[in-house]
Design an enzyme around this catalytic site. Structure first.
Site, PDB file in Angstrom:
ATOM      1  N   CYS A   1     144.695 -42.151  58.631  1.00 57.95           N
ATOM      2  CA  CYS A   1     143.529 -41.305  58.902  1.00 57.95           C
ATOM      3  C   CYS A   1     142.848 -41.865  60.152  1.00 57.95           C
ATOM      4  O   CYS A   1     142.996 -43.043  60.475  1.00 57.95           O
ATOM      5  CB  CYS A   1     142.606 -41.344  57.686  1.00 57.95           C
ATOM      6  N   HIS A   2     142.088 -41.022  60.851  1.00 58.74           N
ATOM      7  CA  HIS A   2     141.432 -41.464  62.101  1.00 58.74           C
ATOM      8  C   HIS A   2     140.562 -42.694  61.898  1.00 58.74           C
ATOM      9  O   HIS A   2     140.427 -43.508  62.802  1.00 58.74           O
ATOM     10  CB  HIS A   2     140.544 -40.338  62.649  1.00 58.74           C
ATOM     11  N   THR A   3     139.968 -42.795  60.713  1.00 65.47           N
ATOM     12  CA  THR A   3     139.048 -43.914  60.471  1.00 65.47           C
ATOM     13  C   THR A   3     139.781 -45.267  60.528  1.00 65.47           C
ATOM     14  O   THR A   3     139.225 -46.253  60.991  1.00 65.47           O
ATOM     15  CB  THR A   3     138.342 -43.718  59.122  1.00 65.47           C
TER      16      THR A   3
ATOM     17  N   HIS B   1     143.595 -46.226  53.779  1.00 62.46           N
ATOM     18  CA  HIS B   1     142.746 -45.740  52.688  1.00 62.46           C
ATOM     19  C   HIS B   1     143.165 -44.387  52.131  1.00 62.46           C
ATOM     20  O   HIS B   1     142.556 -43.919  51.188  1.00 62.46           O
ATOM     21  CB  HIS B   1     141.272 -45.734  53.109  1.00 62.46           C
ATOM     22  N   GLU B   2     144.208 -43.768  52.696  1.00 58.89           N
ATOM     23  CA  GLU B   2     144.728 -42.543  52.069  1.00 58.89           C
ATOM     24  C   GLU B   2     146.037 -42.940  51.407  1.00 58.89           C
ATOM     25  O   GLU B   2     146.975 -43.356  52.105  1.00 58.89           O
ATOM     26  CB  GLU B   2     145.054 -41.490  53.135  1.00 58.89           C
TER      27      GLU B   2
ATOM     28  N   CYS C   1     130.617 -45.158  40.375  1.00 59.07           N
ATOM     29  CA  CYS C   1     130.436 -46.159  39.312  1.00 59.07           C
ATOM     30  C   CYS C   1     130.115 -45.495  37.976  1.00 59.07           C
ATOM     31  O   CYS C   1     130.252 -46.086  36.918  1.00 59.07           O
ATOM     32  CB  CYS C   1     129.344 -47.157  39.704  1.00 59.07           C
TER      33      CYS C   1
ATOM     34  N   CYS D   1     124.948 -45.149  38.359  1.00 59.18           N
ATOM     35  CA  CYS D   1     123.766 -45.154  39.241  1.00 59.18           C
ATOM     36  C   CYS D   1     123.129 -43.757  39.267  1.00 59.18           C
ATOM     37  O   CYS D   1     123.682 -42.797  38.731  1.00 59.18           O
ATOM     38  CB  CYS D   1     124.146 -45.608  40.642  1.00 59.18           C
TER      39      CYS D   1
ATOM     40  N   CYS E   1     125.488 -41.142  40.777  1.00 61.76           N
ATOM     41  CA  CYS E   1     126.596 -40.730  39.910  1.00 61.76           C
ATOM     42  C   CYS E   1     126.084 -39.869  38.755  1.00 61.76           C
ATOM     43  O   CYS E   1     126.781 -38.967  38.291  1.00 61.76           O
ATOM     44  CB  CYS E   1     127.347 -41.948  39.393  1.00 61.76           C
TER      45      CYS E   1
ATOM     46  N   CYS F   1     127.418 -42.734  45.612  1.00 62.92           N
ATOM     47  CA  CYS F   1     127.278 -43.837  44.656  1.00 62.92           C
ATOM     48  C   CYS F   1     126.599 -45.060  45.284  1.00 62.92           C
ATOM     49  O   CYS F   1     126.984 -45.522  46.356  1.00 62.92           O
ATOM     50  CB  CYS F   1     128.668 -44.213  44.138  1.00 62.92           C
TER      51      CYS F   1
ATOM     52  N   ARG G   1     129.539 -46.867  47.453  1.00 63.98           N
ATOM     53  CA  ARG G   1     129.545 -46.040  48.657  1.00 63.98           C
ATOM     54  C   ARG G   1     130.279 -46.781  49.776  1.00 63.98           C
ATOM     55  O   ARG G   1     130.209 -48.004  49.865  1.00 63.98           O
ATOM     56  CB  ARG G   1     128.093 -45.785  49.067  1.00 63.98           C
TER      57      ARG G   1
ATOM     58  N   CYS H   1     141.426 -38.747  51.352  1.00 68.37           N
ATOM     59  CA  CYS H   1     140.331 -38.775  52.331  1.00 68.37           C
ATOM     60  C   CYS H   1     140.183 -37.455  53.078  1.00 68.37           C
ATOM     61  O   CYS H   1     139.457 -36.579  52.652  1.00 68.37           O
ATOM     62  CB  CYS H   1     140.501 -39.938  53.312  1.00 68.37           C
TER      63      CYS H   1
ATOM     64  N   ARG I   1     149.189 -35.284  59.670  1.00 72.18           N
ATOM     65  CA  ARG I   1     149.293 -36.443  58.801  1.00 72.18           C
ATOM     66  C   ARG I   1     150.711 -37.000  58.835  1.00 72.18           C
ATOM     67  O   ARG I   1     151.692 -36.242  58.806  1.00 72.18           O
ATOM     68  CB  ARG I   1     148.935 -36.072  57.349  1.00 72.18           C
TER      69      ARG I   1
HETATM   70  C1  CXF Z   1     134.850 -41.497  56.905  1.00 72.71           C
HETATM   71  C2  CXF Z   1     133.650 -40.747  56.487  1.00 72.71           C
HETATM   72  C3  CXF Z   1     132.439 -41.041  57.290  1.00 72.71           C
HETATM   73  C4  CXF Z   1     132.210 -42.484  57.562  1.00 72.71           C
HETATM   74  C5  CXF Z   1     133.426 -43.207  58.006  1.00 72.71           C
HETATM   75  C6  CXF Z   1     134.589 -42.936  57.109  1.00 72.71           C
HETATM   76  N1  CXF Z   1     135.814 -41.275  55.933  1.00 72.71           N
HETATM   77  C7  CXF Z   1     137.075 -41.666  55.923  1.00 72.71           C
HETATM   78  O1  CXF Z   1     137.879 -41.674  56.797  1.00 72.71           O
HETATM   79 ZN    ZN Z   2     139.869 -41.312  56.129  1.00 75.91          ZN
END
Ligand code: CXF
Ligand code: ZN
Length: 380
Positions: A48-50, A70-71, A100, A103, A106, A114, A118, A178, A373
């Site tokens: 993913c771009h993140t 993370h995916e 969780c 909280c 949630c 969360c 988060r 994601c 992807r």
């Molecule tokens: C992003 C969503 C916004 C903040 C950074 C991460 N999600 C996942 O890639």
């Molecule tokens: Zn992502």
């Protein structure tokens, strides 16, 4: 009980030693899960771009060495103390933000933000004890957004794990961890277009196309794709995009172009670029009286949103969303079911596949803007 339970597992992981440098497949040690943690065997992961953004370490304090990713889709290998709703063998999607279930967020029907779990991109250790579960010869390797899925095994907080239908193919539904859920949920949960309505989507990358897929599922009759890259339109047609607008082709603001095309504005818009200009256009292109604009893209640090307040007084709504407003544990299983019952198509998002040993190719595709992807097969 498998022989690895309670033991350190030695396995392969793609380690980012330095910002922007190719990942290196290393043998790492993965400690057993602690209280409220689970250890997962990752079968498929995607980029993913993140991941790329934090690997490049632009504009944030870099944490290295680190295991990104993370995916993903995987299977529970073992569970730590206090984990009651997951067991070894369960099929799961890890998620970069958690639920969780205790909280205020949630417990609220309206929020998925969360308090405990988060997303935190600055933390490279587990919440439980402030330590990493990954090491190489005793040197700790940092986690990324609590998931670190570029590893054959990883340790995740139980609140960041969605248990899904074991019949679902993990090489497809892993993309729901994601980006695809983010775009889909922005439309289905927040913009909520009515059947027969018009929707503008700003940015035709994976998230924007998932937002378009949501509009198609909701029965929108006009889906207007807005992107600066004319090549994006061909692919976008597969996602139900019916018309294409390139802001570069006009000498007036794109919101005026869209207002003219639609007799005053679209019913809904979803912004998936993160560009502040696109955000303002996405808001100002919705119809007065009922239009709703939803912001999804992540802006630059110093950006400020500027519009005339009359645009709001004229009964336009501006909203923003995180992870498509989905609560990871409660809601992702039903998104997987949408794929299983063929309401949601995922295959068209998957444009590449590489073996784990060639994970750096996935980064090259993403950096080149080639495809949507790339699935990384952990067993190859
Ligand atoms: C992003 C969503 C916004 C903040 C950074 C991460 N999600 C996942 O890639
Ligand atoms: Zn992502």
């Amino acid at each position: 009980m498998s022989s690895t339970v309670g033991q350190v597992i030695r396995c392969k992981a793609a380690v980012a030693w330095e910002p922007g440098k190719p990942l290196v497949i290393e043998e790492v040690e993965v400690a057993p899960p602690q209280t409220m943690e689970v250890r997962l065997k990752i079968l498929f992961t995607s980029l993913c771009h993140t991941d790329v953004y934090f690997w490049e370490a632009k504009g944030q304090t870099p944490l290295f060495p680190r295991i990104f990713g993370h995916e993903a889709g995987g299977i529970v290998e073992s569970v730590g103390e206090g984990v009651t709703d997951l067991k070894p063998g369960d099929h799961v999607l890890p998620v970069f933000t958690g639920e969780c279930k205790e909280c205020r967020h949630c417990k609220s029907q309206e929020s998925n933000m969360c308090d405990l779990l988060r997303i935190n991109t600055d933390r490279g250790v587990m919440l439980n004890d402030g330590k990493s579960r990954f090491s190489i010869n005793g040197q700790p390797i940092y986690h990324f957004v609590g998931t670190s899925t570029f590893s054959e095994y990883t340790v995740v907080h139980v609140g960041c794990v969605a248990k899904i239908n074991p019949a679902a193919p993990l090489d497809k539904v892993c993309v729901l961890s994601c980006g695809i859920s983010t775009g889909l949920g922005a439309t289905l949960n927040v913009a909520k277009p009515k059947k027969g309505s018009s929707v503008a989507i700003f940015g035709l990358g994976a998230v924007g196309l998932a937002a378009a897929e949501g509009a198609r599922i909701a029965g929108a009759s006009r889906i207007i794709g807005v992107d600066l890259n004319p090549k994006r339109f061909d692919e976008a047609k597969k996602f139900g995009v019916t018309e294409f607008v390139n802001p570069k082709d006009y000498d007036k603001p794109v919101q005026e172009v869209i207002a003219e095309m639609t007799g005053g504005g679209v019913d809904r818009s979803v912004e998936c670029t993160g560009s502040i200009n696109a955000m303002v256009s996405a808001f100002e292109c919705v119809h007065d009286g009922w239009g709703v604009a939803v912001l999804v893209g992540v802006p630059n640090k110093d950006d400020a949103f500027k519009t005339h307040p009359m645009n709001l007084l004229n009964e336009r709504t501006l909203r923003g969303t995180f992870f498509g407003n989905y609560k990871p544990r409660s809601d992702l299983p039903s998104v997987v079911e949408k794929y299983m019952n063929k309401e949601l198509e995922l295959e068209k998002f998957i444009t590449h596949e590489v073996p784990f040993s060639e994970i750096n190719k996935a980064f090259e595709y993403m950096l080149r803007g080639d495809g949507l992807r790339c699935i990384i097969r952990m067993d190859a």
